[in-house]
Each structure stands twice: as structure tokens, then as C-alpha cells.
Motif scaffolding. Sequence first.
Motif, PDB file in Angstrom:
ATOM      1  N   PRO A  57       0.812  -1.231   0.000  1.00 17.87           N
ATOM      2  CA  PRO A  57       0.000   0.000   0.000  1.00 17.87           C
ATOM      3  C   PRO A  57       0.842   1.277   0.000  1.00 17.87           C
ATOM      4  N   TYR A  58       1.992   1.269   0.681  1.00 21.64           N
ATOM      5  CA  TYR A  58       2.803   2.498   0.697  1.00 21.64           C
ATOM      6  C   TYR A  58       3.333   2.808  -0.693  1.00 21.64           C
ATOM      7  N   GLN A  59       3.596   1.743  -1.481  1.00 20.26           N
ATOM      8  CA  GLN A  59       4.076   1.964  -2.849  1.00 20.26           C
ATOM      9  C   GLN A  59       2.965   2.596  -3.698  1.00 20.26           C
ATOM     10  N   ALA A  60       1.759   2.092  -3.492  1.00 18.63           N
ATOM     11  CA  ALA A  60       0.619   2.654  -4.224  1.00 18.63           C
ATOM     12  C   ALA A  60       0.429   4.123  -3.835  1.00 18.63           C
ATOM     13  N   ARG A  61       0.583   4.421  -2.560  1.00 19.24           N
ATOM     14  CA  ARG A  61       0.431   5.822  -2.109  1.00 19.24           C
ATOM     15  C   ARG A  61       1.494   6.711  -2.748  1.00 19.24           C
ATOM     16  N   GLU A  62       2.725   6.210  -2.770  1.00 16.68           N
ATOM     17  CA  GLU A  62       3.803   7.005  -3.382  1.00 16.68           C
ATOM     18  C   GLU A  62       3.497   7.305  -4.853  1.00 16.68           C
ATOM     19  N   LEU A  63       3.016   6.286  -5.559  1.00 22.31           N
ATOM     20  CA  LEU A  63       2.691   6.502  -6.973  1.00 22.31           C
ATOM     21  C   LEU A  63       1.525   7.490  -7.107  1.00 22.31           C
ATOM     22  N   ALA A  64       0.548   7.335  -6.234  1.00 23.27           N
ATOM     23  CA  ALA A  64      -0.626   8.227  -6.277  1.00 23.27           C
ATOM     24  C   ALA A  64      -0.197   9.679  -6.059  1.00 23.27           C
ATOM     25  N   PHE A  65       0.720   9.903  -5.121  1.00 21.28           N
ATOM     26  CA  PHE A  65       1.216  11.270  -4.887  1.00 21.28           C
ATOM     27  C   PHE A  65       2.010  11.756  -6.099  1.00 21.28           C
ATOM     28  N   ALA A  66       2.814  10.862  -6.663  1.00 23.64           N
ATOM     29  CA  ALA A  66       3.612  11.245  -7.840  1.00 23.64           C
ATOM     30  C   ALA A  66       2.705  11.650  -9.008  1.00 23.64           C
ATOM     31  N   LEU A  67       1.496  11.088  -9.041  1.00 25.75           N
ATOM     32  CA  LEU A  67       0.553  11.443 -10.099  1.00 25.75           C
ATOM     33  C   LEU A  67      -0.127  12.780  -9.814  1.00 25.75           C
ATOM     34  N   GLY A  68       0.134  13.311  -8.645  1.00 25.16           N
ATOM     35  CA  GLY A  68      -0.474  14.597  -8.291  1.00 25.16           C
ATOM     36  C   GLY A  68      -1.960  14.475  -8.012  1.00 25.16           C
ATOM     37  N   LEU A  69      -2.394  13.332  -7.543  1.00 20.73           N
ATOM     38  CA  LEU A  69      -3.825  13.167  -7.249  1.00 20.73           C
ATOM     39  C   LEU A  69      -4.190  13.979  -6.014  1.00 20.73           C
ATOM     40  N   LYS A  70      -5.457  14.310  -5.930  1.00 25.74           N
ATOM     41  CA  LYS A  70      -5.939  15.085  -4.782  1.00 25.74           C
ATOM     42  C   LYS A  70      -5.992  14.185  -3.554  1.00 25.74           C
ATOM     43  N   PRO A  71      -5.848  14.779  -2.353  1.00 28.11           N
ATOM     44  CA  PRO A  71      -5.893  13.986  -1.118  1.00 28.11           C
ATOM     45  C   PRO A  71      -7.145  13.097  -1.052  1.00 28.11           C
ATOM     46  N   THR A  72      -8.258  13.619  -1.567  1.00 30.29           N
ATOM     47  CA  THR A  72      -9.517  12.851  -1.516  1.00 30.29           C
ATOM     48  C   THR A  72      -9.502  11.666  -2.481  1.00 30.29           C
ATOM     49  N   ALA A 111      -7.334   5.567  -5.230  1.00 27.96           N
ATOM     50  CA  ALA A 111      -6.246   5.207  -6.148  1.00 27.96           C
ATOM     51  C   ALA A 111      -5.480   3.988  -5.636  1.00 27.96           C
ATOM     52  N   VAL A 112      -5.298   3.910  -4.324  1.00 30.45           N
ATOM     53  CA  VAL A 112      -4.594   2.762  -3.746  1.00 30.45           C
ATOM     54  C   VAL A 112      -5.398   1.486  -4.007  1.00 30.45           C
ATOM     55  N   LYS A 113      -6.697   1.549  -3.814  1.00 35.60           N
ATOM     56  CA  LYS A 113      -7.567   0.400  -4.086  1.00 35.60           C
ATOM     57  C   LYS A 113      -7.495   0.013  -5.572  1.00 35.60           C
ATOM     58  N   MET A 155      -5.051   0.603  -7.779  1.00 33.90           N
ATOM     59  CA  MET A 155      -3.747   0.017  -8.146  1.00 33.90           C
ATOM     60  C   MET A 155      -3.590  -1.390  -7.564  1.00 33.90           C
ATOM     61  N   THR A 156      -4.088  -1.577  -6.347  1.00 33.10           N
ATOM     62  CA  THR A 156      -3.995  -2.892  -5.734  1.00 33.10           C
ATOM     63  C   THR A 156      -4.822  -3.907  -6.535  1.00 33.10           C
ATOM     64  N   GLY A 157      -5.977  -3.456  -7.009  1.00 33.16           N
ATOM     65  CA  GLY A 157      -6.810  -4.312  -7.867  1.00 33.16           C
ATOM     66  C   GLY A 157      -6.085  -4.695  -9.149  1.00 33.16           C
ATOM     67  N   LEU A 158      -5.401  -3.723  -9.753  1.00 27.32           N
ATOM     68  CA  LEU A 158      -4.643  -3.992 -10.978  1.00 27.32           C
ATOM     69  C   LEU A 158      -3.553  -5.029 -10.717  1.00 27.32           C
ATOM     70  N   TYR A 159      -2.844  -4.832  -9.617  1.00 26.94           N
ATOM     71  CA  TYR A 159      -1.755  -5.753  -9.287  1.00 26.94           C
ATOM     72  C   TYR A 159      -2.298  -7.169  -9.073  1.00 26.94           C
ATOM     73  N   GLN A 160      -3.394  -7.276  -8.339  1.00 27.37           N
ATOM     74  CA  GLN A 160      -3.958  -8.605  -8.070  1.00 27.37           C
ATOM     75  C   GLN A 160      -4.418  -9.270  -9.365  1.00 27.37           C
ATOM     76  N   ALA A 161      -5.019  -8.478 -10.255  1.00 25.95           N
ATOM     77  CA  ALA A 161      -5.461  -9.014 -11.546  1.00 25.95           C
ATOM     78  C   ALA A 161      -4.247  -9.521 -12.331  1.00 25.95           C
ATOM     79  N   TYR A 162      -3.163  -8.765 -12.309  1.00 24.71           N
ATOM     80  CA  TYR A 162      -1.935  -9.133 -13.027  1.00 24.71           C
ATOM     81  C   TYR A 162      -1.415 -10.479 -12.512  1.00 24.71           C
ATOM     82  N   ILE A 163      -1.335 -10.592 -11.187  1.00 31.31           N
ATOM     83  CA  ILE A 163      -0.793 -11.802 -10.576  1.00 31.31           C
ATOM     84  C   ILE A 163      -1.698 -13.006 -10.846  1.00 31.31           C
ATOM     85  N   ASP A 164      -2.986 -12.845 -10.602  1.00 32.77           N
ATOM     86  CA  ASP A 164      -3.917 -13.970 -10.718  1.00 32.77           C
ATOM     87  C   ASP A 164      -4.025 -14.509 -12.139  1.00 32.77           C
TER      88      ASP A 164
END
Length: 392
Positions: free
Chosen positions: A160-175, A180-182, A184-193
Amino acid sequence: MKIHEYQAKDILAKYGVAVPKGEVANTLDEALEVAKRLFSGGAKGVVVKAQIHAGGRGKGGGVKVAKTIEEAEHFAKQILGMQLVTHQTGPQGQKVQRLLIEETAAIDRELYLGIVLDRAAAKLVFMASQAGGMEIEEVAAKDPKAIHKAYIDPAVGFQPYQARELAFALGLKPTQISEAVKFMTGLYQAYIDTDASLLEINPFITTKDDKLFALDCKINFDDNAMYRHKDLKELRDTTEEDPLEVEASKYALNYIKLDGNIACMVNGAGLAMATMDIIKYAGGMPANFLDVGGGANAEQVAHAFEILLSDKSVRAVLINIFGGILRVDTLATGVVEAAKKTNLQLPVVLRLEGTNVQEGKKILMESGLNFVVAETMKDAADKVVAAAKSAA
Ligand code: GDP
Ligand code: MN
């Protein structure tokens, strides 16, 4: 193995990744039905998207936004059946046989997300960039700093911290961060599965009301893992693939079509690579990569030979076999069978070594067919290049 955008989005939806509402259409009537359903469901517009196994559809005229049902019909008519040319299809383009009709999104920002295996790092890498909606290869070449990367430790997975770092790098709003973390985590799980080899969301968008969507999605799967994904295997669309490659896959042959005019039949991927190199070194151009595999039987060899010969640009054939598990006499039997069946006219150069090489050579010499036997790989390459030149 590649799949279509609409199929990839079905997979994403199962992982809780937000995708626009939409359906695939195989005919104009179906396209109209979907468009009507979306409009009567409250859509302000629909986007008509060509479904082909190549990117760059937008630039090529394969993605159009329609404000009314009439417009949607007009675009569906225009795109369905067109020969869509993009930077990934080659100049001949790809015929559009399916459309995805989706509700349009009120795009605020177009961003990029992608997961691939970084072979040098021996890790998956999750990439994010603010430069979405354009060719990411171009961004990588011109402004590599614009792509943010998180390397994933296989022992612990994407954190999750990696997803947060990427989300901040994208300049997403705090809200938007936790969403965004959810996402990205979904994307990663889909990739793995799914045993994917590439997963790309371009563009990954934010909307004016602060929502996040995968507006486009590309997923490639690892062919070698498909034996354990019967459901995914059914997503294969062979009409999008090279016909000769489809034919080869039926007989478990590793075949890739190339641009040259010298067909190569080789056993073992390493030997196949070396063979292509030496053909080029001798001044020729290989027409294909073909690894018949270590344990091919005469029938597979015969099919392989027929596939090589059905490539119209082929002017000469080089058979380079080191007989191990595949014995040279087995190979010779298959080649002679196929040569007779196809009434072979092209020059064939052979370089054979290994188990039962004498028996194999005898079968070829007694076949009454016109084969040229070479002594070494270099000799074989020189002979086949000369043969292709004089036949061209
Ligand atoms: P690609 O060109 O093959 O990568 O196809 P995409 O699905 O990425 O579409 C290309 C571009 O069309 C996107 O970058 C968007 O700018 C635009 N586009 C796609 N869907 C929509 C939509 O729903 N609304 C609007 N306004 N534009 C869209
Ligand atoms: Mn795209």
C-alpha cells in the motif's frame, strides 16, 4: 496471448477496478442497441471504440465520441469493418470486427498506469505517469523522469505504501488517494492472478467529479501459463493473429513470421536464434523463426514444413537440425512427406547433425527430391542465401 479491451475491462471489473459502463457489439444492430440502452440509462454521450489487438486506435480514427444516438450509429457504421491502421498494426492495418460502446466520461486528467516484468531487475515494476493518453514509449524516450516506478518484491507483493507514493507522484488530490490505492492494488492482483505479462491503463483518468476510471486497458498473458487458465484461454481471438502463427500453434510449434525470404526450420530456440543470425551474417534475411521443439514427431515436422512453404515470400528453405530427442531420420521422414505432398519447387539446404544422421541423410537422398546438403552452419547459410538470391 493478447486480448481485447472489452475483455480486459471485464477482468478489471472483477477486481473492483472502475471501468466505464459499456458493452461489446459484433454488428451494427448490436451497437445501436447498446448505444440506446446507455442513452436511456442517462448517458450524456457514448464512445464508439474499435476492438483490435493493437494500440493507437484513437489516432487512427478508431475511437469516436458521439453525443446522440444518430451520431453513435454514424460512427459505428464508419468504424465497424474498416481497415484500421495504427502505429502498431503495420501499413496494411487490421479489420475491425467488434466495437465497444461505452458511456463517455467527463475527463479531468489523463494519466498512465502500467505493470510489466522488468527482466533486468528480475522484478515486476509498477509504473505511473502524468503523461497519460499518449504513447508511453515516446514519453520513456524523451522524458524518462516523467515515469515513476515502484519495484515489487516478489516475497511481499505490491505494498500500500508503494501505491500511495505513486498516487502522490501522479499529483492526485488527497480525496482521491485511498481510491487510487484500491485501484492500483486491484490492478496488481489481476496481473498476478491471470499470469499476465503486461497490464496497461492508458489513459487512467480522473473525472470532474473526482472519480477514477480505467478508460482503456491492455492485458497480455504469459502463453506458458495458459495451461492453468482454461477460462482465459477462451478469450483468445485468432482472427486477430497471423494465420500462419495460428496454424503453427495448433501443432505446438513455436513459429513467428518475419519479413525476409529464407524459411528456417530448426530445433531448439537457441539454435533457431543462431541460425537467424548466421543467415543475416551471410547477407540474407530470415522469413521466420521456427523451433519445432526437441521432441517433434514426423507429423509435426511435416506440418511445420507446410507452414513454411505457405508463406508466399519464401524463396529458399534452410533446415538446421541437431538430432537429439528429435532423431534426424524422424525429421527426414516428415520433410520428405511434406515435400511430396506440397509438390515442393523451392531449393532446400540441409545441415544435419546428431542422432541417426546417416539414416536421415539416406532417406533424403533416396527421396528423389532436390536437397542440398551442407557441411557446417556457415556453409549452409552461404548456400541458402545464394539459392534465395538466384530464385528471387
Ligand atoms: P488507443 O488510442 O488505442 O490507446 O485507445 P484509447 O482507449 O486510449 O482512446 C484514445 C483516446 O480517446 C483517449 O486517450 C481519450 O483521450 C479518448 N477517449 C476514450 N474514451 C473517451 C471517453 O469516454 N470520453 C472522451 N471524451 N474521450 C475518450
Ligand atoms: Mn490507450
